[in-house]
Design an enzyme around this catalytic site. Sequence first.
Site, short mmCIF file in Angstrom:
data_model
loop_
_atom_site.label_atom_id
_atom_site.label_comp_id
_atom_site.label_asym_id
_atom_site.label_seq_id
_atom_site.Cartn_x
_atom_site.Cartn_y
_atom_site.Cartn_z
N CYS A 1 0.83 -1.21 0.00
CA CYS A 1 0.00 0.00 0.00
C CYS A 1 0.86 1.27 0.00
O CYS A 1 1.45 1.59 -1.02
CB CYS A 1 -0.99 -0.06 1.17
SG CYS A 1 -2.40 1.02 0.86
N HIS B 1 -3.49 -5.33 1.57
CA HIS B 1 -2.86 -5.65 2.86
C HIS B 1 -2.97 -7.15 3.19
O HIS B 1 -3.85 -7.53 3.96
CB HIS B 1 -3.54 -4.87 3.98
CG HIS B 1 -3.28 -3.40 3.94
ND1 HIS B 1 -2.31 -2.79 4.69
CD2 HIS B 1 -3.88 -2.41 3.24
CE1 HIS B 1 -2.30 -1.49 4.45
NE2 HIS B 1 -3.26 -1.24 3.57
N GLU C 1 -1.29 -8.75 5.22
CA GLU C 1 -1.02 -8.95 6.66
C GLU C 1 -2.30 -8.84 7.49
O GLU C 1 -2.31 -9.17 8.66
CB GLU C 1 0.05 -7.96 7.16
CG GLU C 1 -0.40 -6.53 7.40
CD GLU C 1 -0.58 -5.71 6.11
OE1 GLU C 1 -0.47 -6.27 5.01
OE2 GLU C 1 -0.85 -4.50 6.24
N1 LIG Z 1 -3.39 1.80 3.61
C1 LIG Z 1 -2.50 2.60 3.09
O1 LIG Z 1 -1.30 2.36 3.16
C2 LIG Z 1 -3.03 3.86 2.47
C3 LIG Z 1 -2.04 4.60 1.64
C4 LIG Z 1 -2.41 6.05 1.60
N2 LIG Z 1 -3.53 6.29 0.76
C5 LIG Z 1 -1.20 6.86 1.15
O2 LIG Z 1 -1.25 7.67 0.32
O3 LIG Z 1 -0.16 6.67 1.66
#
Ligand SMILES: NC(=O)CC[C@H](N)C(=O)O
Length: 226
Positions: A95, A205, A207
Site C-alpha cells: 500500500c 494488505h 497482513e
Molecule cells: N493503507 C495505506 O497504506 C493507504 C495509503 C495512503 N492512501 C497513502 O497515500 O499513503
Amino acid sequence: MAESSPTLIIGVMAVQGAFLEHQVALKGAAEQISQRPKLVVREVRHAADITSDIQGLIIPGGESTTMSLFLRRNNMEKPLEEWIGQKNHVTWGTCAGMILLSKQLEHQKEGGQSSLGVTDTLVSRNYFGRQVDSFEADLAITNPELLNDPHQKKEYSRGVFIRAPAVLEVNDPSVEVLAAMRLSEKDAPVVVAFRQGNVLSTAFHPELTEDLRWHRYFLNMVLSCS
Ligand SMILES: NC(=O)CC[C@H](N)C(=O)O
C-alpha cells in the site's frame, strides 16, 4: 545429518501502519516453508537500523506522505535506496510502501512527497478512494508459485484495500504482474500486485488476512537471493 535451517533477517519499517501484523504474518509464514527458516525480525526506525545483513525489508501501509517526510527528516532515504539497490536484498512494499517505491506518482500531496524511485511504474495514490475508502475483493491468482502454494489452494486471494493505490502504467518488461482488478465492468483493469526483480509491491494488505501466501512468497524470494 539434516541440513540446518537457514536464518533469515527481515526488517520491517516500523514508522507507522500495520508493522506488527506483518511481523505476526512473517512468523506464521516462516513455519510453513519447507526449509523452516529461523526468522529474526528487526524493526527499522532509524538510518542506523538499515544494515546490510538485513536480507528482506517490508515497507508497510500507512500514510505515504507522512512516511516520506519521516524518511527525509531522519536521513533515511539515501541509506534505504542504497540498501534496496543491492542485489541480494529483497524489498516488499504494501500500500503506502508500494507508493514509496514507485518511480512515478500521481495524486501525491503537493510539496510533501518524494519517492524512493525504485520500480518502473506509475502509481496512482488513493486510486480507489473516490469510490469507496476501503473494501475487500477476491483477486485472481495466475503466478504458478502463488497458485501452487501447498498451504493455500484457492485460486483467489482476498485483497483488503484501504485507501489503496493502483498501478496505472508499467514501464519496463521486467515487471511481472501478479494481480490486477477492475473497479467496475466499465473500467480498465489496474495492476494491484507486481514483482520487479527483487522488489514485490502490493496495493492491498495481506497482513490483515489469514492468507499467508504473500508472506511465504516474499520469504521464498529472500531465500532464493541469499
Ligand atoms: N493503507 C495505506 O497504506 C493507504 C495509503 C495512503 N492512501 C497513502 O497515500 O499513503
